[in-house]
Design a protein around this motif. Structure first.
Motif, short mmCIF file in Angstrom:
data_model
loop_
_atom_site.label_atom_id
_atom_site.label_comp_id
_atom_site.label_asym_id
_atom_site.label_seq_id
_atom_site.Cartn_x
_atom_site.Cartn_y
_atom_site.Cartn_z
N SER A 29 0.82 -1.21 0.00
CA SER A 29 0.00 0.00 0.00
C SER A 29 0.86 1.27 0.00
O SER A 29 0.42 2.31 -0.51
CB SER A 29 -0.95 0.00 1.20
N ILE A 30 2.06 1.18 0.53
CA ILE A 30 2.95 2.34 0.52
C ILE A 30 3.33 2.69 -0.91
O ILE A 30 3.40 3.87 -1.27
CB ILE A 30 4.20 2.06 1.39
N LYS A 64 0.49 4.50 -2.43
CA LYS A 64 0.42 5.88 -1.95
C LYS A 64 1.40 6.77 -2.70
O LYS A 64 1.07 7.89 -3.10
CB LYS A 64 0.71 5.94 -0.45
N ALA A 121 0.12 7.29 -6.17
CA ALA A 121 -1.02 8.21 -6.17
C ALA A 121 -0.56 9.66 -6.04
O ALA A 121 -1.09 10.54 -6.74
CB ALA A 121 -1.99 7.85 -5.05
N VAL A 122 0.40 9.90 -5.17
CA VAL A 122 0.93 11.26 -5.03
C VAL A 122 1.54 11.71 -6.35
O VAL A 122 1.33 12.85 -6.79
CB VAL A 122 1.95 11.33 -3.88
N ILE A 174 7.73 10.08 3.20
CA ILE A 174 7.30 8.68 3.30
C ILE A 174 8.51 7.76 3.25
O ILE A 174 8.63 6.82 4.05
CB ILE A 174 6.30 8.36 2.16
#
Length: 65
Positions: free
Chosen positions: A4-5, A8, A11-12, A46
């Motif tokens: 999921s990281i 993310k 997506a960014v 992140i």
């Protein structure tokens, strides 16, 4: 590491790319540059937290204090 990281981060990247393209088409290149830098800083935050977790796990594995 959880998958999921990666989603993310992707997506960014997609959101920043779309916003930058919209801003560049409306002749707001300076704001597009700021949005790009903010997106880079978000992803960098992140990644840095992930590296910190990795070092913590290595410390626990080898019993370092």
């Amino acid at each position: 590491m959880d998958i999921s990281i990666l989603f993310k981060i992707a997506a960014v990247g997609i959101i920043v790319t779309v916003i930058c393209q919209i801003l560049k088409k409306s002749d707001r290149d300076d704001i597009a540059t700021v949005v790009s830098i903010v997106g880079l800083l978000l992803v960098l935050g992140i990644v840095v937290s992930m590296v910190g977790d990795l070092f913590g796990q290595i410390r626990d594995i080898f019993g370092l204090t």
